[in-house]
Write a protein that holds these residues in place. Structure first.
Motif, PDB file in Angstrom:
ATOM      1  N   GLN A  77       1.671   7.404   4.736  1.00  0.00           N
ATOM      2  CA  GLN A  77       1.869   7.252   3.303  1.00  0.00           C
ATOM      3  C   GLN A  77       1.099   6.078   2.708  1.00  0.00           C
ATOM      4  O   GLN A  77       1.127   5.871   1.486  1.00  0.00           O
ATOM      5  CB  GLN A  77       3.364   7.073   3.004  1.00  0.00           C
ATOM      6  CG  GLN A  77       4.210   8.265   3.432  1.00  0.00           C
ATOM      7  CD  GLN A  77       5.681   8.058   3.150  1.00  0.00           C
ATOM      8  OE1 GLN A  77       6.099   8.009   1.983  1.00  0.00           O
ATOM      9  NE2 GLN A  77       6.485   7.943   4.211  1.00  0.00           N
ATOM     10  N   ASP A 121       0.812  -1.218   0.000  1.00  0.00           N
ATOM     11  CA  ASP A 121       0.000   0.000   0.000  1.00  0.00           C
ATOM     12  C   ASP A 121       0.842   1.265   0.000  1.00  0.00           C
ATOM     13  O   ASP A 121       0.294   2.373   0.086  1.00  0.00           O
ATOM     14  CB  ASP A 121      -0.910   0.019   1.247  1.00  0.00           C
ATOM     15  CG  ASP A 121      -1.906  -1.126   1.248  1.00  0.00           C
ATOM     16  OD1 ASP A 121      -2.304  -1.553   0.151  1.00  0.00           O
ATOM     17  OD2 ASP A 121      -2.266  -1.608   2.345  1.00  0.00           O
ATOM     18  N   SER A 178       1.497  12.848   0.891  1.00  0.00           N
ATOM     19  CA  SER A 178       1.325  12.222   2.202  1.00  0.00           C
ATOM     20  C   SER A 178       1.761  13.163   3.321  1.00  0.00           C
ATOM     21  O   SER A 178       2.321  14.236   3.084  1.00  0.00           O
ATOM     22  CB  SER A 178       2.143  10.929   2.268  1.00  0.00           C
ATOM     23  OG  SER A 178       3.524  11.223   2.165  1.00  0.00           O
ATOM     24  N   VAL A 216      -1.545   6.147  -0.704  1.00  0.00           N
ATOM     25  CA  VAL A 216      -1.353   7.263  -1.635  1.00  0.00           C
ATOM     26  C   VAL A 216      -0.427   6.801  -2.754  1.00  0.00           C
ATOM     27  O   VAL A 216       0.439   5.945  -2.572  1.00  0.00           O
ATOM     28  CB  VAL A 216      -0.764   8.501  -0.921  1.00  0.00           C
ATOM     29  CG1 VAL A 216      -1.702   8.971   0.181  1.00  0.00           C
ATOM     30  CG2 VAL A 216       0.613   8.193  -0.332  1.00  0.00           C
ATOM     31  N   THR A 217      -0.577   7.383  -3.913  1.00  0.00           N
ATOM     32  CA  THR A 217       0.238   6.991  -5.065  1.00  0.00           C
ATOM     33  C   THR A 217       1.514   7.815  -5.171  1.00  0.00           C
ATOM     34  O   THR A 217       2.496   7.377  -5.760  1.00  0.00           O
ATOM     35  CB  THR A 217      -0.576   7.138  -6.360  1.00  0.00           C
ATOM     36  OG1 THR A 217      -1.051   8.489  -6.455  1.00  0.00           O
ATOM     37  CG2 THR A 217      -1.753   6.173  -6.345  1.00  0.00           C
ATOM     38  N   ASP A 218       1.499   9.016  -4.622  1.00  0.00           N
ATOM     39  CA  ASP A 218       2.669   9.896  -4.663  1.00  0.00           C
ATOM     40  C   ASP A 218       2.995  10.329  -3.243  1.00  0.00           C
ATOM     41  O   ASP A 218       2.133  10.873  -2.535  1.00  0.00           O
ATOM     42  CB  ASP A 218       2.375  11.119  -5.527  1.00  0.00           C
ATOM     43  CG  ASP A 218       3.625  11.934  -5.817  1.00  0.00           C
ATOM     44  OD1 ASP A 218       4.621  11.777  -5.070  1.00  0.00           O
ATOM     45  OD2 ASP A 218       3.612  12.723  -6.770  1.00  0.00           O
ATOM     46  N   PRO A 276       3.763   4.070  -1.515  1.00  0.00           N
ATOM     47  CA  PRO A 276       4.321   4.550  -2.792  1.00  0.00           C
ATOM     48  C   PRO A 276       5.811   4.210  -2.870  1.00  0.00           C
ATOM     49  O   PRO A 276       6.433   3.816  -1.892  1.00  0.00           O
ATOM     50  CB  PRO A 276       4.083   6.059  -2.718  1.00  0.00           C
ATOM     51  CG  PRO A 276       4.092   6.367  -1.246  1.00  0.00           C
ATOM     52  CD  PRO A 276       3.483   5.161  -0.563  1.00  0.00           C
TER      53      PRO A 276
END
Length: 343
Positions: A114, A37, A123, A117-119, A39
């Motif tokens: 974090q 989960d 975060s 989140v993808t980036d 990034p």
């Protein structure tokens, strides 16, 4: 080495070394579980201008675990020397626990913040984890500081050491009636186990990782059972497989005779622990061993480290068995013989 151990609190030393290591291991395991989960790369620093510093996951998890260990050791080890005041040792023990848990909390809050989140630039540190973990770290540190027994305590180990010293003083032959040693299989056997397990496990792990790990674990357990700890004293003979599992416990009164011999493991069923038709054996290899005959007619064989160790073990068992039979022999209660008639 003995002087160093006499100058430190060994129980506090074990805790000071072990607690940060276990804490770091727990953090690393949890980080691995969260990795799907997270990034890539991870954020390691945020500032008010919106800038973010990054690090790959292995560096974050490994560096975090190393930081927990180093900080914990740096503070907790200050509570170990016996020469320091009691109050200071208690304070450093509590502070060390608090600091270790706080560093772990900060790292955990960064990871949880974090997750999902993808980036990493989007975060932030999870405030709930940070607040709850910091409170727990502080409270636990205070509690440990109060309950830590910094004064030297008389322990059951001290009672046992005193009893042994008194027995040795009253009975100088006691030390000669005791022998302890480890036995293990030849190194070629362990190489064979490693080759026969690691190579198939590496192939199996490609398809089923847990099955490969299970095969390696089974090989490690099997190798551990080719180690044995042998102890003999006035109470009798005891043998522990892998050093902890007691498989033979023969009282001295049940031993009829003991003699060294050069045995073949195949004659007793093979390596390891065997018990069949009244014959028990713990043999890690063919070669020097001690064959013990019991008073009930059964017999057992135990590997000796070398011919000298086997001969010494047989000598001690013969001596303590004779002593045990002599000590348990009932007293002679027959009336004294009557004298002849007076002339």
């Amino acid at each position: 080495m003995g002087k160093i151990l006499d100058a430190v609190d060994t129980k506090a030393l074990r805790f000071a070394i072990g607690f940060p290591v276990l804490l770091a291991a727990g953090f690393a395991v949890c980080a691995v579980l969260l990795r799907p989960d997270l990034p890539e790369p991870l954020a390691v620093m945020w500032n008010n201008d919106g800038g973010t510093a990054f690090a790959p996951f292995p560096a974050f998890a490994g560096g975090g675990a190393a930081l927990i260990v180093l900080v914990g050791w740096l503070v907790l080890l200050q509570s170990v020397p016996l020469s320091r005041p009691t109050v200071m040792r208690r304070i450093m023990m509590g502070a060390g626990l608090t600091v270790s848990l706080f560093v772990t909390t900060v790292l955990a809050a960064a990871l949880v913040g974090q997750a999902g989140v993808t980036d990493a630039r989007e975060s932030s540190v999870d405030v709930i984890v940070l607040a709850s973990g910091s409170g727990a770290a502080l409270s636990l540190g205070v509690i440990i500081g109060f309950v830590f027994k910094a004064d030297h305590q008389w322990t059951p180990e001290d009672d046992l050491a005193l009893q042994r010293a008194l027995e040795q003083e009253l009975d100088p032959d006691l030390a000669g009636d005791s022998v302890r040693f480890w036995v293990h299989a030849r190194s070629s056997v362990f190489v064979m186990i490693a080759v026969a397990s690691l190579f198939p496990a590496s192939l199996i792990a490609i398809a089923v990782p847990w099955l490969g790990a299970l095969l390696v674990a089974a090989a490690l357990v099997g190798a551990a059972f080719l180690f044995a700890r042998v102890t003999a004293d006035r109470s009798g003979l005891r043998v522990f497989l892998a050093g902890i599992l007691r498989v033979i416990d023969v009282p001295a009164t049940a031993i009829s005779a003991a003699q060294p011999a050069d045995v073949r493991a195949a004659d007793y069923g093979g390596w390891g622990y065997r018990n069949h038709d009244g014959t028990a054996a713990v043999l890690v290899s063919s070669g020097p061993a001690v064959v013990v005959r019991k008073t009930d007619g059964h017999r057992l064989a135990v590997s000796g480290k070398n011919p000298d160790s086997a001969a010494l073990l047989a000598e001690v068992l013969t001596r303590v068995a004779a002593r045990a039979r002599r000590d348990t022999r009932p007293p002679d209660t027959r009336p004294p013989a009557q004298g002849g008639a007076e002339t």
